[in-house]
Design a protein around this motif. Structure first.
Motif, PDB file in Angstrom:
ATOM      1  N   LEU A 144      -2.697  -0.677  -3.506  1.00  0.00           N
ATOM      2  CA  LEU A 144      -4.289   0.253  -3.064  1.00  0.00           C
ATOM      3  C   LEU A 144      -3.602   1.635  -2.156  1.00  0.00           C
ATOM      4  N   VAL A 145      -3.954   2.177  -2.289  1.00  0.00           N
ATOM      5  CA  VAL A 145      -3.511   4.126  -2.131  1.00  0.00           C
ATOM      6  C   VAL A 145      -4.234   3.660  -0.982  1.00  0.00           C
ATOM      7  N   SER A 146      -4.169   5.449   0.034  1.00  0.00           N
ATOM      8  CA  SER A 146      -5.099   6.053   1.083  1.00  0.00           C
ATOM      9  C   SER A 146      -4.934   7.604   0.550  1.00  0.00           C
ATOM     10  N   ALA A 147      -5.009   7.547  -0.746  1.00  0.00           N
ATOM     11  CA  ALA A 147      -5.549   8.846  -1.868  1.00  0.00           C
ATOM     12  C   ALA A 147      -6.559  10.560  -0.758  1.00  0.00           C
ATOM     13  N   SER A 148      -5.571  11.286  -1.027  1.00  0.00           N
ATOM     14  CA  SER A 148      -6.364  12.582  -0.336  1.00  0.00           C
ATOM     15  C   SER A 148      -7.233  13.427  -1.853  1.00  0.00           C
ATOM     16  N   GLY A 149      -8.166  14.685  -2.128  1.00  0.00           N
ATOM     17  CA  GLY A 149      -8.734  14.826  -2.765  1.00  0.00           C
ATOM     18  C   GLY A 149      -7.928  15.457  -3.977  1.00  0.00           C
ATOM     19  N   ASP A 150      -7.269  15.824  -3.546  1.00  0.00           N
ATOM     20  CA  ASP A 150      -5.763  16.132  -4.675  1.00  0.00           C
ATOM     21  C   ASP A 150      -5.035  15.510  -5.411  1.00  0.00           C
ATOM     22  N   ALA A 151      -4.929  13.528  -5.409  1.00  0.00           N
ATOM     23  CA  ALA A 151      -4.607  13.363  -6.091  1.00  0.00           C
ATOM     24  C   ALA A 151      -5.712  11.922  -6.444  1.00  0.00           C
ATOM     25  N   TRP A 192      -9.523  17.797   3.617  1.00  0.00           N
ATOM     26  CA  TRP A 192      -8.939  16.779   2.941  1.00  0.00           C
ATOM     27  C   TRP A 192      -9.916  15.428   3.155  1.00  0.00           C
ATOM     28  N   SER A 193     -10.687  14.892   2.553  1.00  0.00           N
ATOM     29  CA  SER A 193     -11.182  13.177   3.038  1.00  0.00           C
ATOM     30  C   SER A 193     -10.416  12.496   2.017  1.00  0.00           C
ATOM     31  N   ASP A 194      -9.676  11.989   2.572  1.00  0.00           N
ATOM     32  CA  ASP A 194      -8.271  10.552   2.556  1.00  0.00           C
ATOM     33  C   ASP A 194     -10.193   9.356   2.647  1.00  0.00           C
ATOM     34  N   VAL A 195      -9.440   8.686   1.088  1.00  0.00           N
ATOM     35  CA  VAL A 195     -10.202   7.552   0.864  1.00  0.00           C
ATOM     36  C   VAL A 195      -9.007   6.421   0.367  1.00  0.00           C
ATOM     37  N   TRP A 196      -9.512   5.273   0.621  1.00  0.00           N
ATOM     38  CA  TRP A 196      -8.406   3.970  -0.096  1.00  0.00           C
ATOM     39  C   TRP A 196      -9.221   3.720  -0.919  1.00  0.00           C
ATOM     40  N   VAL A 224       0.474  -1.334  -0.090  1.00  0.00           N
ATOM     41  CA  VAL A 224      -0.208   0.553   0.392  1.00  0.00           C
ATOM     42  C   VAL A 224       0.491   1.237   0.284  1.00  0.00           C
ATOM     43  N   VAL A 225       0.404   2.006  -0.966  1.00  0.00           N
ATOM     44  CA  VAL A 225       1.080   3.809  -0.721  1.00  0.00           C
ATOM     45  C   VAL A 225       0.144   4.655   0.439  1.00  0.00           C
ATOM     46  N   ALA A 226       0.591   4.805   1.306  1.00  0.00           N
ATOM     47  CA  ALA A 226      -0.530   5.972   2.834  1.00  0.00           C
ATOM     48  C   ALA A 226       0.612   6.492   2.619  1.00  0.00           C
ATOM     49  N   TRP A 227      -0.616   7.772   3.773  1.00  0.00           N
ATOM     50  CA  TRP A 227       0.073   8.702   4.756  1.00  0.00           C
ATOM     51  C   TRP A 227       0.530   8.281   5.750  1.00  0.00           C
ATOM     52  N   GLU A 228       1.490   8.900   5.979  1.00  0.00           N
ATOM     53  CA  GLU A 228       1.917   8.371   7.197  1.00  0.00           C
ATOM     54  C   GLU A 228       1.041   8.702   9.139  1.00  0.00           C
ATOM     55  N   GLY A 229       1.006   7.583   9.599  1.00  0.00           N
ATOM     56  CA  GLY A 229       0.189   7.303  10.664  1.00  0.00           C
ATOM     57  C   GLY A 229      -1.410   6.607  10.133  1.00  0.00           C
ATOM     58  N   LYS A 233       0.206  -9.524   5.186  1.00  0.00           N
ATOM     59  CA  LYS A 233       1.316  -9.267   5.561  1.00  0.00           C
ATOM     60  C   LYS A 233       1.658  -7.841   4.764  1.00  0.00           C
ATOM     61  N   VAL A 234       1.545  -6.412   5.739  1.00  0.00           N
ATOM     62  CA  VAL A 234       1.043  -5.163   4.805  1.00  0.00           C
ATOM     63  C   VAL A 234       2.491  -5.042   4.539  1.00  0.00           C
ATOM     64  N   GLN A 235       2.819  -4.574   3.493  1.00  0.00           N
ATOM     65  CA  GLN A 235       4.046  -3.880   3.765  1.00  0.00           C
ATOM     66  C   GLN A 235       3.885  -2.395   3.429  1.00  0.00           C
ATOM     67  N   ALA A 236       3.980  -0.813   3.791  1.00  0.00           N
ATOM     68  CA  ALA A 236       3.124  -0.052   3.105  1.00  0.00           C
ATOM     69  C   ALA A 236       4.649   0.981   2.929  1.00  0.00           C
ATOM     70  N   LYS A 237       4.081   2.025   2.050  1.00  0.00           N
ATOM     71  CA  LYS A 237       5.416   2.981   1.249  1.00  0.00           C
ATOM     72  C   LYS A 237       4.581   4.590   1.799  1.00  0.00           C
ATOM     73  N   TYR A 238       5.466   4.977   2.614  1.00  0.00           N
ATOM     74  CA  TYR A 238       4.731   6.368   2.900  1.00  0.00           C
ATOM     75  C   TYR A 238       4.895   6.851   2.504  1.00  0.00           C
ATOM     76  N   ALA A 239       4.012   7.806   1.467  1.00  0.00           N
ATOM     77  CA  ALA A 239       4.190   9.254   0.695  1.00  0.00           C
ATOM     78  C   ALA A 239       4.226  10.820   1.488  1.00  0.00           C
ATOM     79  N   GLY A 240       4.967  11.526   1.197  1.00  0.00           N
ATOM     80  CA  GLY A 240       5.411  12.538   1.607  1.00  0.00           C
ATOM     81  C   GLY A 240       4.441  13.777   1.053  1.00  0.00           C
ATOM     82  N   SER A 241       3.526  13.747  -0.205  1.00  0.00           N
ATOM     83  CA  SER A 241       2.997  14.445  -0.973  1.00  0.00           C
ATOM     84  C   SER A 241       1.399  13.539  -1.866  1.00  0.00           C
ATOM     85  N   SER A 242       0.913  14.189  -2.528  1.00  0.00           N
ATOM     86  CA  SER A 242      -0.257  13.220  -2.994  1.00  0.00           C
ATOM     87  C   SER A 242       0.648  12.921  -4.087  1.00  0.00           C
ATOM     88  N   ASP A 243       1.489  14.343  -5.038  1.00  0.00           N
ATOM     89  CA  ASP A 243       1.886  14.074  -6.069  1.00  0.00           C
ATOM     90  C   ASP A 243       2.741  12.725  -6.180  1.00  0.00           C
TER      91      ASP A 243
END
Length: 370
Positions: A83-90, A269-273, A37-42, A59-69
């Motif tokens: 999966l990705v936990s995307a905000s609306g600007d992505a 912001w509203s984050d969705v999986w 998954v690509v996710a926000w920290e936390g 087994k969950v393997q997460a990659k934290y992203a620092g921005s929506s870009d």
């Protein structure tokens, strides 16, 4: 009949969730059991990830992203993320680019108890299809140090007032242009701004001009909530635009701050999986989507990050005080004050195609900062 259906739904929800996880367990193990998954920290902390791994065998393997870009680019590279936990600007970019696929709400046990405004939010509900499971949300609020700042606290005008030069900090994000557009929609109605994310050239130019006028007033731009916390702690700024997370951390650190949702309203912001178009492990991904909709899980995430959970049933786990603080009870009046992030596209969504796309917002933001 509706009452009977509701009773049957409640009785079968638990069984459906158990069946989903059990099915995912066997299939996921056969496929290797790794969920990328690509996710926000936390968003993928052990407190709620470990129980999921035990239940599902994934087994969950997460990659934290620092921005929506960064999130968008990671998904675009087709690096095997499920999966990705995307905000609306992505999220809208992901949909428009065909990088994610529609979801079937009937496979999400907690779907009926998700906040209605978020379920049909324009950040993921597109063309009559749902592309995300609402997860956590929050508004952008006006933040100030109650001992050092004594000016306007009920209007975003404070952030554009020359009297506050050197006191202000705001997010370092192109979507900040929408904050200026929202303010202008109330203070300069002749511009005809109806949606702060759907701007024609004249409207975008007006928002950019306002932000360039603001530029000399800025003490610092921040990228992460923790950056803003440090700026306030060191006295570098006493006024700014903030996420609730920064407010909570500052209060916990003993910094005298307060917040408001200004009279003009606010962005948020509203984050969705979201499920990748071609996930490597769809069984695990589907199991996580079902798991993430659970009120108890969303409440855990909310407590950890001081964000607001999308599940209306989360208040039971949060408690009355925290539920009220986070506006987690689906308060329609409060939610209606927030214009949630969505990706600016040339297709305005109103039949016109003269809106300025996000790529030009990025260029405009660069010109604003100088």
């Amino acid at each position: 009949m509706r009452k009977l259906i509701a009773v049957i739904t409640l009785m079968t929800a638990a069984a459906l969730a158990a069946t989903t996880v059990a099915s995912a367990r066997s299939t996921a193990r056969a496929a290797g059991g790794t969920l990328k998954v690509v996710a926000w920290e936390g968003y993928t902390e052990k407190a709620w990830v470990t129980p999921f791994e035990k239940q599902s065998g994934c087994k969950v393997q997460a990659k934290y992203a620092g921005s929506s870009d960064e999130m968008y680019n990671l998904m675009k590279k087709n690096a095997g993320y499920d999966l990705v936990s995307a905000s609306g600007d992505a999220s809208n970019r992901l949909i428009a680019s065909g990088l994610v696929q529609p979801l079937d709400p009937s496979t999400i046990p907690g779907w009926s108890r998700l906040t209605p405004q978020l379920v049909k939010g324009p950040n993921h509900y597109v063309g009559g299809k749902y592309y995300g499971v609402p997860w956590q949300w929050g508004p952008n609020v006006l933040l100030w140090n109650t001992q050092k700042y004594k000016g306007t606290t009920d209007s975003w005008s404070a952030l554009y007032d020359p009297a506050n030069k050197g006191k202000i900090t705001i997010p370092n994000n192109p979507i900040q242009i929408a904050d200026a557009a929202l303010y202008l929609s109330k203070t300069q109605p002749s511009l005809g701004i109806k949606d702060p994310y759907e701007l024609n050239k004249k409207q975008l130019d007006a928002a950019v001009a306002l932000l360039k006028k603001q530029r000399p007033l800025i003490k610092a731009y921040w990228g992460f909530a923790t950056d803003e916390v440090k700026i306030f702690q060191t006295g570098g700024a006493t006024l700014g635009a903030a996420w609730p997370l920064a407010v909570a951390q500052l209060k916990a650190a003993g910094v005298p701050v307060s917040q408001s949702l200004p009279k003009e309203g606010a962005t948020g912001w509203s984050d969705v999986w979201m499920l990748a178009k071609s996930p490597k492990n769809e069984a695990c991904a589907q199991a996580w989507l079902a798991y993430s909709s659970k009120a108890s899980v969303q409440a855990q995430v909310a407590k950890y990050n001081t964000y607001t959970p999308a599940s209306l049933d989360s208040c039971k786990a949060l408690g009355t005080s925290l539920c009220t603080q986070l506006h987690a009870n689906g308060n329609v009046a409060y939610l209606n004050k927030i214009s949630f992030w969505k990706t600016p596209l040339s297709n305005c969504g109103n039949g016109k195609t003269d809106c300025i796309p996000y790529s030009q917002w990025v260029a405009a933001w660069t010109s604003i900062k100088g």
